[in-house]
Design a protein around this motif. Sequence first.
Motif, PDB file in Angstrom:
ATOM      1  N   ILE A 177       0.850  -1.202   0.000  1.00 36.81           N
ATOM      2  CA  ILE A 177       0.000   0.000   0.000  1.00 36.81           C
ATOM      3  C   ILE A 177       0.883   1.248   0.000  1.00 36.81           C
ATOM      4  O   ILE A 177       1.848   1.342   0.761  1.00 36.81           O
ATOM      5  N   ASP A 178       0.533   2.179  -0.869  1.00 40.34           N
ATOM      6  CA  ASP A 178       1.149   3.508  -0.877  1.00 40.34           C
ATOM      7  C   ASP A 178       0.296   4.387   0.042  1.00 40.34           C
ATOM      8  O   ASP A 178      -0.824   4.766  -0.302  1.00 40.34           O
ATOM      9  N   PHE A 179       0.840   4.719   1.230  1.00 41.20           N
ATOM     10  CA  PHE A 179       0.066   5.481   2.201  1.00 41.20           C
ATOM     11  C   PHE A 179      -0.010   6.964   1.860  1.00 41.20           C
ATOM     12  O   PHE A 179      -0.871   7.665   2.380  1.00 41.20           O
ATOM     13  N   THR A 180       0.855   7.419   0.996  1.00 46.25           N
ATOM     14  CA  THR A 180       0.809   8.823   0.594  1.00 46.25           C
ATOM     15  C   THR A 180      -0.444   9.121  -0.211  1.00 46.25           C
ATOM     16  O   THR A 180      -1.096  10.142  -0.026  1.00 46.25           O
ATOM     17  N   ILE A 181      -0.789   8.202  -1.118  1.00 46.02           N
ATOM     18  CA  ILE A 181      -2.013   8.383  -1.909  1.00 46.02           C
ATOM     19  C   ILE A 181      -3.094   7.382  -1.508  1.00 46.02           C
ATOM     20  O   ILE A 181      -4.179   7.370  -2.088  1.00 46.02           O
ATOM     21  N   GLN A 182      -2.774   6.514  -0.519  1.00 48.09           N
ATOM     22  CA  GLN A 182      -3.704   5.523   0.024  1.00 48.09           C
ATOM     23  C   GLN A 182      -4.285   4.634  -1.083  1.00 48.09           C
ATOM     24  O   GLN A 182      -5.476   4.650  -1.379  1.00 48.09           O
ATOM     25  N   LYS A 183      -3.378   3.866  -1.692  1.00 48.48           N
ATOM     26  CA  LYS A 183      -3.754   2.987  -2.789  1.00 48.48           C
ATOM     27  C   LYS A 183      -2.953   1.695  -2.716  1.00 48.48           C
ATOM     28  O   LYS A 183      -1.757   1.703  -2.404  1.00 48.48           O
ATOM     29  N   VAL A 184      -3.620   0.565  -3.011  1.00 42.98           N
ATOM     30  CA  VAL A 184      -2.919  -0.707  -3.178  1.00 42.98           C
ATOM     31  C   VAL A 184      -2.157  -0.634  -4.496  1.00 42.98           C
ATOM     32  O   VAL A 184      -2.752  -0.430  -5.555  1.00 42.98           O
ATOM     33  N   VAL A 185      -0.829  -0.804  -4.436  1.00 45.76           N
ATOM     34  CA  VAL A 185      -0.008  -0.616  -5.636  1.00 45.76           C
ATOM     35  C   VAL A 185       0.602  -1.917  -6.151  1.00 45.76           C
ATOM     36  O   VAL A 185       1.139  -1.951  -7.254  1.00 45.76           O
ATOM     37  N   ALA A 186       0.512  -2.990  -5.370  1.00 42.33           N
ATOM     38  CA  ALA A 186       1.034  -4.282  -5.837  1.00 42.33           C
ATOM     39  C   ALA A 186       0.460  -5.398  -4.976  1.00 42.33           C
ATOM     40  O   ALA A 186       0.175  -5.204  -3.785  1.00 42.33           O
ATOM     41  N   ILE A 187       0.271  -6.570  -5.585  1.00 40.25           N
ATOM     42  CA  ILE A 187      -0.141  -7.758  -4.846  1.00 40.25           C
ATOM     43  C   ILE A 187       0.696  -8.948  -5.320  1.00 40.25           C
ATOM     44  O   ILE A 187       1.250  -8.952  -6.421  1.00 40.25           O
ATOM     45  N   TYR A 188       0.756  -9.964  -4.482  1.00 35.68           N
ATOM     46  CA  TYR A 188       1.448 -11.219  -4.811  1.00 35.68           C
ATOM     47  C   TYR A 188       0.597 -12.358  -4.261  1.00 35.68           C
ATOM     48  O   TYR A 188       0.065 -12.276  -3.149  1.00 35.68           O
ATOM     49  N   ARG A 189       0.463 -13.441  -5.048  1.00 35.05           N
ATOM     50  CA  ARG A 189      -0.301 -14.597  -4.590  1.00 35.05           C
ATOM     51  C   ARG A 189       0.266 -15.860  -5.217  1.00 35.05           C
ATOM     52  O   ARG A 189       0.418 -15.948  -6.430  1.00 35.05           O
ATOM     53  N   ASN A 190       0.573 -16.850  -4.380  1.00 39.48           N
ATOM     54  CA  ASN A 190       1.159 -18.099  -4.874  1.00 39.48           C
ATOM     55  C   ASN A 190       0.836 -19.202  -3.865  1.00 39.48           C
ATOM     56  O   ASN A 190       1.160 -19.086  -2.683  1.00 39.48           O
ATOM     57  N   ASN A 191       0.201 -20.279  -4.320  1.00 43.49           N
ATOM     58  CA  ASN A 191      -0.151 -21.366  -3.396  1.00 43.49           C
ATOM     59  C   ASN A 191       0.831 -22.534  -3.454  1.00 43.49           C
ATOM     60  O   ASN A 191       0.576 -23.586  -2.874  1.00 43.49           O
ATOM     61  N   LYS A 192       1.951 -22.343  -4.145  1.00 48.98           N
ATOM     62  CA  LYS A 192       2.932 -23.431  -4.246  1.00 48.98           C
ATOM     63  C   LYS A 192       4.307 -23.053  -3.674  1.00 48.98           C
ATOM     64  O   LYS A 192       5.245 -23.826  -3.800  1.00 48.98           O
TER      65      LYS A 192
END
Length: 504
Positions: free
Chosen positions: A345-360
């Motif tokens: 999260i970028d708290f300066t503009i309050q936005k989710v800027v990247a995600i990661y997801r991996n079940n292996k």
Amino acid sequence: MENQNQIKEKLQKYYGNKEWRLDHLYQIKNRDSQLVKFQRNPAQIHFSKNAHSRNIILKSRRLGFTTFEVVDMLDECLWVSNYDAMMVSYDQDSALEIFDDKIVLAWQNYPEETKALVRCDTERANKLKFTTNDGSSSIQVRTRGRSGTYNRLHISELGKISKESKMKEREIISGTIPTVPVGGRIDIESTAEGDSGAFYDMFWEAWERKPTSPMEFKAHFYNWQWDKEEIQKVPLVEVPKEFSDYQRKNNLSDQEISYYFQKWLSLNKKWDILLQEYPTTPEEAFIFSGTRLFDSDKLKLQKAEQGETVGHWIFYQNYIPTHYYGIGADVAEGVGQDSSTICVIDFTIQKVVAIYRNNKIAPDVFAHEVKRGARAYGDCLVAVERNNHGFTTLVTLKGIYWNIFTEIKRDKETDKNTEKLGWNTTGASKPMMIFELNDAVNEQQLSIPSKELLREMITYDQQDLSQVSFSADQTKHWDLLIACAIAWQMRKEHIKVEREHANE
């Protein structure tokens, strides 16, 4: 008199086009139980043109996909030598209905001039075997299938199977699907049955990306608007305000909303059944009657973005040196069930800027992905949930990265501060962090461009608030949502830093 080969050559000349055969050679029972010539409807034609070697179809009721699959598979068996096809239905009664009322019916009413070229063996239950001079083919219907190899497999109502029997669901995934080799074809079709299970997971995984190999599934969605013939049959009526609002939101015609309203009346005014059986969007299809926490109307105000996919990462915005960032991470075992997830999260503009997801990914290897994300966003503060497998991740991360959230508590016995790496999700902290994230969404403080994260929010059940430790019986764990909620807590650390700087 013409011999069999001459007859076959003549038929190939006239019947050699499969598209033509599908719309001219087969008989079915229509919705009024009348015997009629099968002709593909718009949804079936569209699917024919866009099908992949592996397909998963989320559909509204009464679009005739099972009937279409019967005709399409039967045609392959009759016109392709040594072709074996299997249909899997959710119970014995439905399997018998598919075999007797669809497959056998179509064969019995097949044109005599082409029927004469094939010897049909009907000795085995729920199976037809066709033999010609070129070889043999077969089509059968079962409730499960593990042995043998098939050129074509159709699984009907996997959503219902997943809901009613986890054992049968596992058998289909581990035993039935592998019976089709790389060059074969698999079609899975179902209406939705809640927001968990194999069909739910497989559909969304396929929906979020295009297949890059014959073994990957391609997702298709056909809503009730494809049933244009039925829609035109209903009279235009005046609808209540909530339906007028729904019409505007979904850009529906007056004829369509009239149909939808009258369908709702026929279902005893049950919205959850209407959305499941006659969805307008894929998200609606999986809504079930649980108690939702996040307001769906507020979530609809969020604007999803495509993002840049790099491996298991999706980046929505690059690092800006003057901005302040925080990371939340939820750790799983890495054996194909829950996913290890990261939210930046970028708290300066309050936005989710990247995600990661991996079940292996293993917990220790996951630490390197956490470091990668943190370094990409200015060596930002990282909060890894230390519950369960998180301890392993934290041990590895401590040796390769420095800016890790540390919980400081005053020990009552020694009157000294104790420090523990990572975020501790407890019966008290979990409701707090989820409700604070919910407030941020409702007040439009946080921008969420991730459709994956938004989907977890719209399906989040309040009953999960009491679930802290891992449970193998729980089918949904909302891993990205937990990572985001932890990341949102890191804004408080940012506020602390700002206050300290202000007091200097």
